[in-house]
Scaffold this motif. Structure first.
Motif, PDB file in Angstrom:
ATOM      1  N   ALA A 173       0.832  -1.213   0.000  1.00  0.00           N
ATOM      2  CA  ALA A 173       0.000   0.000   0.000  1.00  0.00           C
ATOM      3  C   ALA A 173       0.861   1.256   0.000  1.00  0.00           C
ATOM      4  O   ALA A 173       0.562   2.232  -0.698  1.00  0.00           O
ATOM      5  CB  ALA A 173      -0.929  -0.015   1.211  1.00  0.00           C
ATOM      6  N   ALA A 174       1.957   1.230   0.763  1.00  0.00           N
ATOM      7  CA  ALA A 174       2.833   2.395   0.872  1.00  0.00           C
ATOM      8  C   ALA A 174       3.590   2.685  -0.418  1.00  0.00           C
ATOM      9  O   ALA A 174       4.088   3.804  -0.612  1.00  0.00           O
ATOM     10  CB  ALA A 174       3.826   2.200   2.019  1.00  0.00           C
ATOM     11  N   SER A 175       3.668   1.711  -1.304  1.00  0.00           N
ATOM     12  CA  SER A 175       4.351   1.925  -2.583  1.00  0.00           C
ATOM     13  C   SER A 175       3.592   2.901  -3.472  1.00  0.00           C
ATOM     14  O   SER A 175       4.155   3.466  -4.411  1.00  0.00           O
ATOM     15  CB  SER A 175       4.517   0.595  -3.328  1.00  0.00           C
ATOM     16  N   ARG A 176       2.300   3.084  -3.194  1.00  0.00           N
ATOM     17  CA  ARG A 176       1.421   3.953  -3.977  1.00  0.00           C
ATOM     18  C   ARG A 176       1.310   3.492  -5.429  1.00  0.00           C
ATOM     19  O   ARG A 176       0.874   4.252  -6.303  1.00  0.00           O
ATOM     20  CB  ARG A 176       1.916   5.404  -3.967  1.00  0.00           C
ATOM     21  N   ALA A 177       1.710   2.257  -5.704  1.00  0.00           N
ATOM     22  CA  ALA A 177       1.731   1.763  -7.078  1.00  0.00           C
ATOM     23  C   ALA A 177       0.471   1.000  -7.458  1.00  0.00           C
ATOM     24  O   ALA A 177       0.198   0.822  -8.640  1.00  0.00           O
ATOM     25  CB  ALA A 177       2.948   0.863  -7.285  1.00  0.00           C
ATOM     26  N   ALA A 178      -0.295   0.553  -6.461  1.00  0.00           N
ATOM     27  CA  ALA A 178      -1.433  -0.325  -6.741  1.00  0.00           C
ATOM     28  C   ALA A 178      -2.760   0.288  -6.320  1.00  0.00           C
ATOM     29  O   ALA A 178      -2.905   0.782  -5.201  1.00  0.00           O
ATOM     30  CB  ALA A 178      -1.245  -1.664  -6.039  1.00  0.00           C
ATOM     31  N   SER A 179      -3.725   0.227  -7.232  1.00  0.00           N
ATOM     32  CA  SER A 179      -5.091   0.639  -6.915  1.00  0.00           C
ATOM     33  C   SER A 179      -5.803  -0.449  -6.125  1.00  0.00           C
ATOM     34  O   SER A 179      -6.672  -0.174  -5.306  1.00  0.00           O
ATOM     35  CB  SER A 179      -5.871   0.920  -8.205  1.00  0.00           C
ATOM     36  N   GLY A 180      -5.398  -1.701  -6.384  1.00  0.00           N
ATOM     37  CA  GLY A 180      -5.988  -2.835  -5.691  1.00  0.00           C
ATOM     38  C   GLY A 180      -4.917  -3.786  -5.208  1.00  0.00           C
ATOM     39  O   GLY A 180      -3.825  -3.869  -5.785  1.00  0.00           O
ATOM     40  N   ILE A 181      -5.220  -4.498  -4.129  1.00  0.00           N
ATOM     41  CA  ILE A 181      -4.297  -5.504  -3.585  1.00  0.00           C
ATOM     42  C   ILE A 181      -5.062  -6.813  -3.472  1.00  0.00           C
ATOM     43  O   ILE A 181      -5.993  -6.939  -2.673  1.00  0.00           O
ATOM     44  CB  ILE A 181      -3.734  -5.079  -2.221  1.00  0.00           C
ATOM     45  N   ALA A 182      -4.679  -7.776  -4.300  1.00  0.00           N
ATOM     46  CA  ALA A 182      -5.397  -9.051  -4.350  1.00  0.00           C
ATOM     47  C   ALA A 182      -4.917  -9.995  -3.257  1.00  0.00           C
ATOM     48  O   ALA A 182      -3.720 -10.102  -2.990  1.00  0.00           O
ATOM     49  CB  ALA A 182      -5.216  -9.698  -5.719  1.00  0.00           C
ATOM     50  N   MET A 183      -5.882 -10.672  -2.639  1.00  0.00           N
ATOM     51  CA  MET A 183      -5.591 -11.617  -1.556  1.00  0.00           C
ATOM     52  C   MET A 183      -6.362 -12.907  -1.796  1.00  0.00           C
ATOM     53  O   MET A 183      -7.487 -12.875  -2.295  1.00  0.00           O
ATOM     54  CB  MET A 183      -6.023 -11.041  -0.202  1.00  0.00           C
ATOM     55  N   ILE A 184      -5.769 -14.011  -1.430  1.00  0.00           N
ATOM     56  CA  ILE A 184      -6.473 -15.289  -1.496  1.00  0.00           C
ATOM     57  C   ILE A 184      -6.545 -15.877  -0.086  1.00  0.00           C
ATOM     58  O   ILE A 184      -7.556 -15.768   0.587  1.00  0.00           O
ATOM     59  CB  ILE A 184      -5.773 -16.252  -2.481  1.00  0.00           C
ATOM     60  N   SER A 185      -5.455 -16.445   0.386  1.00  0.00           N
ATOM     61  CA  SER A 185      -5.473 -17.102   1.702  1.00  0.00           C
ATOM     62  C   SER A 185      -5.522 -16.116   2.863  1.00  0.00           C
ATOM     63  O   SER A 185      -5.993 -16.456   3.951  1.00  0.00           O
ATOM     64  CB  SER A 185      -4.252 -18.013   1.848  1.00  0.00           C
ATOM     65  N   ALA A 186      -5.069 -14.886   2.658  1.00  0.00           N
ATOM     66  CA  ALA A 186      -4.972 -13.927   3.764  1.00  0.00           C
ATOM     67  C   ALA A 186      -6.323 -13.521   4.340  1.00  0.00           C
ATOM     68  O   ALA A 186      -6.396 -13.034   5.465  1.00  0.00           O
ATOM     69  CB  ALA A 186      -4.205 -12.685   3.335  1.00  0.00           C
ATOM     70  N   VAL A 187      -7.407 -13.707   3.577  1.00  0.00           N
ATOM     71  CA  VAL A 187      -8.733 -13.350   4.098  1.00  0.00           C
ATOM     72  C   VAL A 187      -9.449 -14.560   4.714  1.00  0.00           C
ATOM     73  O   VAL A 187     -10.588 -14.441   5.160  1.00  0.00           O
ATOM     74  CB  VAL A 187      -9.637 -12.742   3.002  1.00  0.00           C
ATOM     75  N   LEU A 188      -8.774 -15.704   4.734  1.00  0.00           N
ATOM     76  CA  LEU A 188      -9.399 -16.937   5.212  1.00  0.00           C
ATOM     77  C   LEU A 188      -8.881 -17.341   6.586  1.00  0.00           C
ATOM     78  O   LEU A 188      -7.768 -16.996   6.977  1.00  0.00           O
ATOM     79  CB  LEU A 188      -9.135 -18.079   4.224  1.00  0.00           C
ATOM     80  N   ASP A 189      -9.714 -18.109   7.298  1.00  0.00           N
ATOM     81  CA  ASP A 189      -9.279 -18.654   8.583  1.00  0.00           C
ATOM     82  C   ASP A 189      -8.631 -20.021   8.360  1.00  0.00           C
ATOM     83  O   ASP A 189      -8.425 -20.453   7.218  1.00  0.00           O
ATOM     84  CB  ASP A 189     -10.449 -18.753   9.575  1.00  0.00           C
TER      85      ASP A 189
END
Length: 210
Positions: A173-189
């Motif tokens: 996020a701090a890179s200011r390079a991405a409008s979106g950040i895709a996640m797969i396992s990070a949102v799962l328990d």
């Protein structure tokens, strides 16, 4: 042939899930962009899953992208479709454009970025940023510095993907390079189900950077 924009709001946290029912807890947690990537269904079962995902996403007014299955995306009026480099060559890009869908394209190298830009997509995914968690890749990690360098000459929203976790999402996020950040396992328990707590923490981490 330029594809529609995803509006002026950043794509933000961009979860990718394998089942439609997992979308609702994500949307309730504040997610505004998501993708359904199904690899183990076909025929009527797959179509029913897609229909459910699109209906749910429209209810929550979320930017929903369907991975690969562009015919179903057109048929049922998805917000957009996401394609890999090989998929671009095998898909009817003109039909996707004519249907008014947004188009996201994966890229892993400067050469693939160049190819993707030739389609004037709605967004461009770049990765893997870090060592992928969900699968092994045949590409080297992009890293933060390359993400910033490669995105600097791209006039489209960028989605960063690959190996991004709660621990390193702030760097992306701090890179200011991405409008979106895709996640797969990070949102799962631990059971593979969506964790509202983890999802909200990831959204907060992006918003804290501003």
């Amino acid at each position: 042939m330029k594809f529609p924009k995803c509006n002026e709001t950043p794509l933000g946290l961009y979860p990718i899930v394998d089942r439609a029912y997992k979308l609702q807890p994500l949307y309730e947690a504040g997610v505004t962009t998501a993708q359904l990537r199904v690899k183990d269904m076909e025929g009527e079962q797959l179509e029913a899953e897609v229909v459910e995902a699109i209906k749910l996403s429209k209810t929550y007014n979320v930017r929903f992208f369907l991975n690969d299955y562009w015919r179903l995306a057109i048929k049922h009026g998805a917000y957009g479709v996401h394609l890999g480099q090989e998929d671009i060559q095998e898909s009817d890009i003109e039909a996707i454009h004519k249907a008014g869908l947004r188009l996201g394209i994966s890229s892993h190298t400067p050469k693939e970025i160049e190819i993707a830009l030739g389609f004037d997509p709605s967004y461009l995914a770049i990765g893997p940023i870090f060592e992928p968690i969900s699968k092994k890749m045949a590409y080297e990690n992009v890293g933060i510095e390359n993400l910033k360098a490669w995105s600097s000459y791209v006039a489209y929203p960028i989605v960063a993907i690959g190996g991004i976790t709660q621990e390193n999402i702030s760097q992306v996020a701090a890179s200011r390079a991405a409008s979106g950040i895709a996640m797969i396992s990070a949102v799962l328990d631990g059971n593979g189900e969506v964790s509202a707590e983890r999802t909200k923490a990831l959204i907060d981490a992006i918003e804290e950077v501003g």
